[in-house]
Design a protein around this motif. Structure first.
Motif, mmCIF file in Angstrom:
data_model
loop_
_atom_site.group_PDB
_atom_site.id
_atom_site.type_symbol
_atom_site.label_atom_id
_atom_site.label_comp_id
_atom_site.label_asym_id
_atom_site.label_seq_id
_atom_site.Cartn_x
_atom_site.Cartn_y
_atom_site.Cartn_z
ATOM 1 N N LYS A 115 -2.422 -6.926 -4.190
ATOM 2 C CA LYS A 115 -1.158 -6.403 -3.678
ATOM 3 C C LYS A 115 -1.178 -4.902 -3.871
ATOM 4 O O LYS A 115 -1.393 -4.424 -4.979
ATOM 5 N N GLU A 116 -0.959 -4.197 -2.801
ATOM 6 C CA GLU A 116 -0.946 -2.737 -2.851
ATOM 7 C C GLU A 116 0.362 -2.225 -2.281
ATOM 8 O O GLU A 116 0.919 -2.811 -1.346
ATOM 9 N N GLY A 117 0.853 -1.161 -2.835
ATOM 10 C CA GLY A 117 2.051 -0.522 -2.323
ATOM 11 C C GLY A 117 2.066 0.937 -2.720
ATOM 12 O O GLY A 117 1.120 1.443 -3.338
ATOM 13 N N SER A 118 3.137 1.604 -2.382
ATOM 14 C CA SER A 118 3.221 3.029 -2.710
ATOM 15 C C SER A 118 4.682 3.437 -2.808
ATOM 16 O O SER A 118 5.578 2.737 -2.326
ATOM 17 N N PHE A 119 4.900 4.559 -3.458
ATOM 18 C CA PHE A 119 6.229 5.156 -3.493
ATOM 19 C C PHE A 119 6.065 6.661 -3.663
ATOM 20 O O PHE A 119 5.007 7.152 -4.072
ATOM 21 N N THR A 120 7.109 7.380 -3.334
ATOM 22 C CA THR A 120 7.108 8.840 -3.482
ATOM 23 C C THR A 120 7.919 9.205 -4.708
ATOM 24 O O THR A 120 9.112 8.875 -4.803
ATOM 25 N N ALA A 121 7.282 9.851 -5.664
ATOM 26 C CA ALA A 121 7.935 10.240 -6.914
ATOM 27 C C ALA A 121 8.902 11.403 -6.654
ATOM 28 O O ALA A 121 8.823 12.078 -5.614
#
Length: 609
Positions: free
Chosen positions: A41-47
């Motif tokens: 499972k891969e994802g991302s977010f912007t800090a």
């Protein structure tokens, strides 16, 4: 500003996936690691600083001493040994604050890797409610790594973790001595955690009932009864809706396009073919909803524990319970769920017996034959005779699976029984957001995994059933002149000893794509048109007048065992990465089906004359 790659690791049931969902929201994707069937499972977010953070949710594991493929992947990703996966910049080790005695051992193993890491102390709200006092600063000092408190099921419950990773440089911990991990865990707990005596009181009280030797199994059976009742009762309107949409689409194509090959291909092979499988999606979603609720509540591991002794007699452990339970909706997610079984022999055995569970695709055939040949009457004053016959067919599959597993255990000559070791997590209320994301994820996997196979199989079957075209002076149904008809007549001598005529043989051909297609195929053979319900209603009277009872019982026995589902075989290939196990599964299931049908047909024929 450069991006950041973090990997989430932790024991099962620590809230790691909930934290992953909290961090990434809908910005995630699910796939497999290259060359293996372990899910990634891969994802991302912007800090807040604008930095892009990639998040990799690694499989839950209790130790880096790898037992199964999931644990191997977790260890190797943390060490940068997996091709195509970058070495994580930071390892976030997630631990359940209510059960640090168990989770700290894994934290110490991760620390010994010498990689930059942070401990996410999750479920702090639950720990506080239980009266558990954790001195975060003391815990941080003893571990020598940053310790951040999180509540993964709450909105912004991971804010402190995001801010720390975004603003602080996470460094590798100092090298630790090789002190015994259990001794080190006790020292850390003594210095930083105060446990009240009543912490486990509620869990113990519930376990006293749910794991009671006399009450546990009846309660489990009652839960299973409610689950399967819901799967069939609640899914009806949704299935009718899907069936109506695909039926409308097929009729629209028939009305828009002129009669011919293009119209037949789009309406029959493409729309109706894929729709015949997607119609079972509501049942699968309902079943998985129950499974997710039982899993998140902490009951599912206890169900596996309850059944461990029973399944051990068949050469399995309680871990096989969950995959086999999933197989009652569809063997595809059941086979996929075997990834939780560490012992490779137990996993392969479970994969090979999963198709024996009575999946929803068998029900149309069962209902057709039972309705045509079994009289409707009440038994014992309350039970339906037809219902008891259907229940007997279900138990025939379960009993056969246990026998096959026991035989496989003898063949592989196991000298020791597998030992079930799993955590019994604390009971807790399921989180609706996690349930929704879990259902969405599983539905997507199911649709992606099967639609390609079903489309390809239906295209092949359509070609076989369409060509060559019937001559102008044809007096028989068109399918009789096709390749499928020719194959059916060629197959008849092989299947005559079990009571199958060429009509049934033809129905077995499209039934290879999906078992339930056999009903519509029989309707085509007998030149019955209309909706699926109309076909089934007319078929009941037709086969009741043209088939013997022995033939109907033989076909029922055939469908208990026969591996007539190319999608399941395709998933077995993906999960085992071997055609050998596909061949073995197919061969033994067909052999069992033929033997069971042969005995059933000849015994029934002798009794009925």
């Amino acid at each position: 500003m450069s991006g950041l790659m973090i990997a989430l690791v932790g024991n099962p049931n620590c809230g790691k996936t909930a934290l992953f969902n909290q961090l990434t929201g809908s910005r995630q994707k699910v796939a497999n690691f290259a060359g293996v069937t372990v899910e990634r499972k891969e994802g991302s977010f912007t800090a807040p600083s604008g930095r892009r953070v990639q998040v990799l949710d690694l499989p839950g594991t209790y130790s880096l001493d790898a037992l199964g493929p999931d644990e191997v992947i977790t260890r190797d990703v943390c060490l940068g040994k997996v091709a195509g996966v970058a070495l994580p910049d930071v390892i976030v080790c997630v631990a359940d604050a209510t059960n640090l005695r168990l989770h700290l051992r894994f934290v110490l193993e991760i620390r010994r890797l010498g990689r930059p890491m942070v401990l996410a102390l999750n479920m702090m709200d639950a720990a506080a409610k239980r009266g558990i006092t954790i001195d975060r600063e003391a815990l941080e000092a003893k571990l020598g790594i940053p310790v951040i408190e999180t509540i993964a099921v709450m909105t912004r419950g991971a804010r402190a973790l995001i801010e720390y990773i975004d603003t602080q440089g996470v460094e590798a911990p100092k090298a630790s001595d090789d002190k015994d991990l259990h001794i080190e865990v006790r020292e850390i707990l003594s210095a930083s955690v105060v446990m009240p005596r009543f912490t486990a009181k509620i869990d113990d009280q519930l376990d006293g009932i749910l794991l009671n030797p006399w009450l546990g199994i009846p309660i489990l059976l009652a839960i299973m009864l409610v689950m399967f009742q819901a799967v069939f009762a609640w899914s009806g309107p949704l299935m009718d809706g899907i069936e109506g949409v695909f039926g409308w689409a097929a009729e629209a194509v028939r009305g828009y396009l002129p009669e011919g090959l293009l119209q037949s291909f789009i309406a029959d092979a493409l729309i109706s073919g894929v729709g015949s499988v997607l119609v079972f999606l509501p049942q699968i979603i309902i079943l998985f909803a129950f499974i997710l609720v039982l899993e998140e509540s902490g009951y599912l591991p206890r169900a596996a524990f309850l059944l461990d002794t029973l399944m051990g007699a068949a050469g399995l452990t309680g871990r096989a319970f969950i995959p086999l339970l999933s197989s009652f909706a569809c063997a595809i997610p059941g086979v996929m769920a075997t990834r939780s079984i560490h012992d490779i022999r137990d996993r392969l055995t479970t994969i090979m017996i999963a198709p024996l569970m009575t999946c929803s695709a068998r029900w149309p055939v069962y209902i057709l034959l039972v309705g045509a040949f079994v009289p409707e009457r009440t038994v014992w004053g309350f039970a339906s005779f037809r219902g008891l016959i259907m229940l007997a067919l279900v138990f025939a599959g379960i009993f056969s699976a246990m026998i096959v597993s026991w035989v496989m255990k003898l063949i592989r000559r196991d000298k020791t029984d597998s030992v079930l070791m799993m955590e019994l997590p604390s009971y807790r209320l399921p989180n609706l957001r996690n349930l929704g994301l879990g259902l969405w994820e599983r539905a997507g996997i199911f649709m992606r995994r099967i639609t390609g196979v079903i489309f390809a199989a239906n295209t092949l079957i359509w070609v076989l059933a369409t060509f060559p075209r019937a001559p102008a002076n044809a007096t028989l149904p068109e399918i009789d002149y096709s390749f499928a008809g020719m194959i059916g007549h060629a197959m008849e001598p092989i299947f005559r000893p079990i009571g199958f005529g060429w009509e049934i043989c033809i129905a077995l051909i499209p039934g290879m794509a999906a078992r339930e297609v056999a009903v519509s195929a029989l309707g085509t053979v007998y030149a019955i048109g209309g909706s699926e319900d109309a076909v089934a209603d007319q078929l009941s009277s037709v086969i009741a007048s043209q088939w013997s009872l022995a033939t109907a019982l033989s076909l029922l026995a055939w469908y208990v065992f026969a591996p007539q589902c190319l999608s399941t075989l395709a998933v077995i290939k993906r999960e085992t990465n071997s055609w050998r196990f596909v061949g073995l599964t197919t061969a033994y299931l067909f052999a069992l089906a033929y033997l069971a049908s042969f005995v059933t047909y000849n015994v029934a024929k002798a009794i009925t004359g």
